[in-house]
Design an enzyme around this catalytic site. Structure first.
Site, PDB file in Angstrom:
ATOM      1  N   GLY A  30     -47.027  71.510  28.394  1.00 45.28           N
ATOM      2  CA  GLY A  30     -46.912  72.454  29.505  1.00 45.28           C
ATOM      3  C   GLY A  30     -46.728  71.775  30.844  1.00 45.28           C
ATOM      4  O   GLY A  30     -46.345  70.606  30.903  1.00 45.28           O
ATOM      5  N   HIS A  36     -38.699  68.545  30.785  1.00 42.55           N
ATOM      6  CA  HIS A  36     -38.913  69.438  29.638  1.00 42.55           C
ATOM      7  C   HIS A  36     -37.720  70.380  29.472  1.00 42.55           C
ATOM      8  O   HIS A  36     -37.272  70.640  28.348  1.00 42.55           O
ATOM      9  CB  HIS A  36     -40.155  70.307  29.860  1.00 42.55           C
ATOM     10  CG  HIS A  36     -41.436  69.549  29.989  1.00 42.55           C
ATOM     11  ND1 HIS A  36     -42.130  69.470  31.168  1.00 42.55           N
ATOM     12  CD2 HIS A  36     -42.168  68.852  29.085  1.00 42.55           C
ATOM     13  CE1 HIS A  36     -43.236  68.765  30.998  1.00 42.55           C
ATOM     14  NE2 HIS A  36     -43.284  68.363  29.745  1.00 42.55           N
ATOM     15  N   LYS A 155     -38.373  59.511  27.630  1.00 41.01           N
ATOM     16  CA  LYS A 155     -39.397  59.146  28.620  1.00 41.01           C
ATOM     17  C   LYS A 155     -40.606  58.528  27.912  1.00 41.01           C
ATOM     18  O   LYS A 155     -41.184  57.546  28.378  1.00 41.01           O
ATOM     19  CB  LYS A 155     -39.805  60.399  29.402  1.00 41.01           C
ATOM     20  CG  LYS A 155     -41.084  60.312  30.196  1.00 41.01           C
ATOM     21  CD  LYS A 155     -40.878  59.524  31.450  1.00 41.01           C
ATOM     22  CE  LYS A 155     -42.035  59.523  32.413  1.00 41.01           C
ATOM     23  NZ  LYS A 155     -43.357  59.545  31.864  1.00 41.01           N
TER      24      LYS A 155
END
Ligand code: AMP
Length: 283
Positions: A30, A36, A155
């Site tokens: 989240g 994302h 990443k």
């Protein structure tokens, strides 16, 4: 659509599978950002149905890490996912995922343990048990969702390499799709943990990407000796940085490189304002 329970998610997935639809999974903790969203976009493009999991996984945090203060922004995350065309946001509670009890202890929970050679280095060295927690939760998510494709960012390159190894070793029927690192225009790799940094901290944090970009320039100019390449880093470091590692390793096996080549990844980790930051670059 927001789903909190495994049962409900399984029912939805079963329906889609019956219709022969392909399912993509994007596991996250989240506090979603453009990094994302790049994974999510790729998933929406490639798969008929996209599931984003939002779960701050307690068993991948080590004692003393930021589990409690880790940013939790489910309402914003949900909105971003809806706008991106996500079909389901799966946000289970820790209890839903692990049940009650001694969840941090492998005395009580079945763990998936990645090979020692992959975890005794880089982030695994300081974050002991971290990748056990990652492999365990991702394996659970794979069992719950049974996705055709799962999307992970470069990443977290060590994580990506370890998860590929897990899928291969355990014959899990999912294709891992690696996604490139998304950076701010300054070069800073996007991360949910950047939120902990002050403006000055964000400037100091640029040293990581600068070191990596400069190493790549030097490599492209013909310097292959790792010791010489590492020495170029010191010009970018001062007492606002606590360098944890700068290492040259193979892109698949994580073996150490003494002479850089096109299969080499340069990994860096450093603390800035006591925030642990990681980055890497492929040569
Ligand atoms: P996290 O929420 O930090 O567990 O990250 C969820 C996924 O997003 C992981 O596969 C990360 O590698 C990926 N991710 C995080 N930041 C970035 C970024 N800046 N660029 C690309 N992928 C990222």
């Amino acid at each position: 659509m927001l789903i909190n329970t495994i049962k409900e998610l399984r029912e939805q997935v079963k329906n889609w599978k019956k219709q022969g639809l392909t399912i993509g999974l994007v596991p996250t903790m989240g506090a979603l950002h453009q990094g994302h969203l790049s994974l999510i976009k790729k998933c929406v493009e490639k798969c008929d149905k996209t599931i984003v999991s939002v779960f701050v996984n307690p068993i991948q945090f080590c004692p003393g890490e930021d589990l409690e203060k880790y940013p939790r922004t489910l309402d914003e995350d949900k909105k971003l996912c809806e706008d991106a065309g996500v079909n389901i946001v799966f946000a289970p509670s820790p209890k839903e995922m692990y049940g009650e009890g001694h969840i941090l202890s492998n005395d009580f929970l079945t763990y998936v343990i990645p090979p020692f050679f992959y975890v005794d280095k880089l982030c695994g060295k300081s974050r002991v048990g971290h990748f056990d927690g990652v492999c365990t939760v991702v394996n659970k998510l794979f069992n719950i969702v049974q996705p055709d494709f799962a999307f992970f960012g470069e990443k977290d390159r060590q994580q990506l390499i370890i998860l590929k190894k897990m899928v291969k070793d355990l014959n899990i029927p999912v294709e891992i799709v690696p996604c490139p690192i998304i950076r701010e225009t300054s070069g800073l790799a996007l991360s949910s943990r950047n939120k902990y940094l002050t403006d000055k901290g964000k400037l100091d944090a640029l040293a990581l990407s600068k070191i990596l970009f400069n190493i790549k320039i030097c490599y492209n100019k013909g310097i292959k000796d790792v010791k010489a390449l590492k020495e170029t880093a010191y010009a970018f470091l001062n007492n606002s940085h606590a360098l944890e590692y700068l290492e040259f390793r193979d892109k698949d096996t994580l073996e150490e490189k003494f002479s850089a080549d096109n299969n080499t990844i340069v990994f860096i980790a450093a603390k800035v304002e006591n925030v642990r930051l990681i980055d890497n670059i492929a040569l």
